[in-house]
Design a protein around this motif. Structure first.
Motif, PDB file in Angstrom:
ATOM      1  N   GLY A 319      45.535  39.717  34.599  1.00 32.57           N
ATOM      2  CA  GLY A 319      44.428  38.793  33.796  1.00 32.57           C
ATOM      3  C   GLY A 319      43.481  38.305  35.036  1.00 32.57           C
ATOM      4  N   TYR A 320      43.814  38.636  36.333  1.00 29.26           N
ATOM      5  CA  TYR A 320      43.038  38.239  37.425  1.00 29.26           C
ATOM      6  C   TYR A 320      41.987  39.270  37.554  1.00 29.26           C
ATOM      7  CZ  TYR A 320      46.712  34.841  38.022  1.00 29.26           C
ATOM      8  OH  TYR A 320      47.721  33.894  38.163  1.00 29.26           O
ATOM      9  N   PRO A 321      40.542  39.009  37.657  1.00 29.06           N
ATOM     10  CA  PRO A 321      39.639  39.963  38.154  1.00 29.06           C
ATOM     11  C   PRO A 321      39.544  39.822  39.677  1.00 29.06           C
ATOM     12  CG  PRO A 321      38.674  37.931  37.391  1.00 29.06           C
ATOM     13  CD  PRO A 321      40.118  37.685  37.082  1.00 29.06           C
ATOM     14  N   PRO A 324      36.001  38.406  44.933  1.00 33.67           N
ATOM     15  CA  PRO A 324      34.990  38.654  46.020  1.00 33.67           C
ATOM     16  C   PRO A 324      34.979  38.110  47.359  1.00 33.67           C
ATOM     17  CG  PRO A 324      33.725  37.667  44.240  1.00 33.67           C
ATOM     18  CD  PRO A 324      35.147  37.868  43.858  1.00 33.67           C
ATOM     19  N   GLY A 325      35.954  36.922  47.219  1.00 29.71           N
ATOM     20  CA  GLY A 325      35.883  35.909  48.216  1.00 29.71           C
ATOM     21  C   GLY A 325      36.929  36.686  49.424  1.00 29.71           C
ATOM     22  N   TYR A 326      37.512  37.573  48.942  1.00 31.86           N
ATOM     23  CA  TYR A 326      38.625  38.490  49.943  1.00 31.86           C
ATOM     24  C   TYR A 326      37.809  39.729  50.519  1.00 31.86           C
ATOM     25  CZ  TYR A 326      42.362  35.323  47.905  1.00 31.86           C
ATOM     26  OH  TYR A 326      43.166  34.255  47.640  1.00 31.86           O
ATOM     27  N   VAL A 333      44.651  42.154  47.032  1.00 30.07           N
ATOM     28  CA  VAL A 333      45.179  40.966  46.324  1.00 30.07           C
ATOM     29  C   VAL A 333      45.202  41.252  44.754  1.00 30.07           C
ATOM     30  CG1 VAL A 333      44.422  38.479  45.847  1.00 30.07           C
ATOM     31  CG2 VAL A 333      44.175  39.511  48.067  1.00 30.07           C
ATOM     32  N   ASN A 334      44.585  41.896  44.084  1.00 32.00           N
ATOM     33  CA  ASN A 334      44.651  41.766  42.623  1.00 32.00           C
ATOM     34  C   ASN A 334      45.783  42.545  42.391  1.00 32.00           C
ATOM     35  OD1 ASN A 334      43.512  43.683  39.924  1.00 32.00           O
ATOM     36  ND2 ASN A 334      43.120  41.425  39.803  1.00 32.00           N
ATOM     37  N   VAL A 335      46.304  43.763  42.812  1.00 33.25           N
ATOM     38  CA  VAL A 335      47.132  44.835  42.706  1.00 33.25           C
ATOM     39  C   VAL A 335      48.640  44.084  43.083  1.00 33.25           C
ATOM     40  CG1 VAL A 335      48.461  46.843  43.328  1.00 33.25           C
ATOM     41  CG2 VAL A 335      45.960  46.930  43.036  1.00 33.25           C
ATOM     42  N   GLU A 390      46.796  33.942  42.419  1.00 35.25           N
ATOM     43  CA  GLU A 390      46.381  35.203  42.732  1.00 35.25           C
ATOM     44  C   GLU A 390      47.311  36.044  43.672  1.00 35.25           C
ATOM     45  OE1 GLU A 390      41.807  35.917  42.701  1.00 35.25           O
ATOM     46  OE2 GLU A 390      42.406  34.048  43.936  1.00 35.25           O
ATOM     47  N   LEU A 391      47.734  35.142  44.897  1.00 34.90           N
ATOM     48  CA  LEU A 391      48.641  35.582  45.826  1.00 34.90           C
ATOM     49  C   LEU A 391      50.101  35.711  45.246  1.00 34.90           C
ATOM     50  CD1 LEU A 391      47.318  33.870  48.738  1.00 34.90           C
ATOM     51  CD2 LEU A 391      46.491  35.871  48.053  1.00 34.90           C
TER      52      LEU A 391
END
Length: 490
Positions: A319-321, A324-326, A333-335, A390-391
């Motif tokens: 559920g996290y898009p 772009p900050g990373y 990070v998403n995976v 996210e992390l």
């Protein structure tokens, strides 16, 4: 802490470049430690049980040198953190795993291979070890077999033997020179036979392999299994008679295959589980199709009449898009934001039918069981709870009843990150959960400790907390090494 250089200072001094300043998996909870440590006299809050004897060990990535280019969390040099328990006392050690690639790089050699965010080195200068196209770090898993540890790597490298008591690297393991290729992470040891059962896969070719190593370290079976295309499995199942292989719909993109880059996609195809006698041939695999899914980690597997049962953590959308900050690390990070639930599959060897049952809807991963129950029916498993962020941070532990799907919970303090736990049977244990659950934790100030929970009184929290003199970064998988077996081999 005082022993580690903060990320801001590392940027100012040029040790960490601006590109990797965007990489959250080199900072905070994930920042590598700078040195190896031995601490023989550890303080204890509470009391370490006198019937706890052995070592809790955990593997993970810890770059020995600050990365110069794009860096995936999975790329770091392997480092083992361990706490050894005996007579109510504890010792701590951490050591880098001295793979052939680690030793070569530390000697100033160019090994001709980098990490998974760089093109793979399909023609690296030293490719005698087979299709070893990335730096082999042995940073993923630990297996206790034949009296010592084997450190394993998820892309499938050479196992590295480690002394479970001292963490000294003993050398690469080829099972007397008989290993034809590699060993992936998450092989299993059958506690009844002492056999180590494993799998391997090819990044670019349409096949995988499986093998068996005896209790006295002889390779007794090694088989190739043909596949419809290259696959990226991460785990396997083991029962008393069978190995369970995974053919799952996460594959390289066409561009990734052409350009030798780690670019993956979800294919429009079912998941398949391949059941094969552990001493059988590759052409004896019997495939069972089920709903499309991906599995990182198996809980356990066993036989029940005509059925082979496998429990595992099944991935679901997080559920996290991508943030772009990373910057260039947004996709990584998403995976890494794991989002999985416990599921049971039953495969009927007589009818060919597959049934699937979701046990719970809580998000958790990195499951462990009492290793004495590997391959036979278990009631209990222990999972990390994933923080809703996210992390990848483990904010607590679950103790699952695999029959009912009910779970007991132990939450760490706010902001604390934990590790994959291990179950340690009590000396003289009389039942499956008669023992202790052990876990590393690290708080936002960088203070780490070991927590020991009584498995039968799980929600009461730690009966012992052992503050450590150094920070333990977040990492991957661990194991329990029984003290009597370690002593027998020393």
């Amino acid at each position: 802490m005082a022993d580690d250089i903060g990320v801001r200072r590392r940027i100012e001094t040029g040790e960490l470049n601006a590109l990797n300043a965007l990489n959250p998996y080199l900072q905070g909870l994930y920042e590598p430690v700078a040195r190896e440590t031995t601490a023989l006299e550890l303080p204890v809050i509470g009391k370490i049980p006198s019937d706890l004897h052995g070592a809790f060990l955990r593997n993970g990535p810890n770059p020995a040198v600050a990365p110069a280019g794009m860096h995936h969390w999975f790329d770091g040099d392997g480092m083992v953190h361990a706490v050894y328990f005996e007579n109510g006392r504890a010792e701590y050690r951490n050591r880098w795993i001295r793979t052939a690639d680690y030793v070569a790089e530390r000697a100033g050699q160019d090994i001709g291979a980098g990490g998974v965010m760089l093109p793979s080195a399909r023609a690296r200068p030293d490719n005698r070890r087979g299709e070893l196209v990335y730096k082999d770090t042995a940073n993923t898993d630990l297996v206790f077999h034949n009296g010592s540890l084997m450190a394993l790597w998820y892309i499938a490298g050479k196992p590295v033997r480690i002394d479970a008591r001292t963490l000294e690297t003993l050398g690469g393991e080829s099972f007397g020179g008989a290993l034809p290729r590699h060993v992936s992470a998450h092989g299993k040891v059958d506690p009844r036979t002492g056999e180590f059962c494993f799998f391997d896969y090819s990044l670019y070719e349409p096949w995988m392999t499986f093998g068996v190593v005896s209790a006295d370290n002889r390779l007794t079976n090694f088989q190739k299994v043909e596949l419809p295309g290259p696959r990226l499995p991460h785990d396997m199942g083991l029962t008393g008679n069978y190995i369970i292989l995974h053919d799952l719909p996460v594959v390289f993109t066409d561009s990734g295959l052409r350009n030798s880059r780690w670019q993956i996609r979800i294919a429009d195809q079912p998941a398949r589980f391949g059941i094969v006698p552990r001493n059988g041939r590759g052409d004896q695999v019997r495939w069972f199709e089920t709903d499309s899914c991906y599995i990182y980690h198996v809980i356990n597997a066993w036989e029940d009449g005509d059925e082979v049962v496998m429990t595992a953590c099944m991935m679901t959308p997080n559920g996290y898009p991508p943030n772009p900050g990373y910057g260039p690390y947004a996709a990584m990070v998403n995976v890494l934001a794991l989002h999985a639930v416990p599921v049971e599959w039953r495969m009927n060897l007589r009818t060919g039918a597959v049934t699937k049952r979701q046990l719970d809807d809580r998000i958790g991963e990195f499951p462990v069981v009492n290793l004495d129950m590997t391959g036979v029916k278990t009631r209990w498993s222990y999972h990390v709870s994933m923080a809703p962020e996210e992390l990848q941070r483990f904010d607590g532990l679950y103790k699952y009843d695999l029959g009912t799907g009910q779970a007991q919970t132990w939450r760490f303090s706010p902001g604390v990150g934990g590790s994959e736990p291990a179950f340690a049977p009590r000396i003289g244990a009389t039942s499956e959960d008669d023992g202790y659950v052990i876990v590393f934790t690290t708080d936002p100030e960088g203070k780490s400790e070991v927590q020991v929970l009584a498995a039968r009184d799980f929600e009461a929290g730690p009966i012992a907390r052992i503050p450590l003199p150094v920070r333990v970064p977040a990492g991957f998988h661990g194991t329990w090494a029984p003290g009597d077996l370690m002593a027998a081999e020393r």
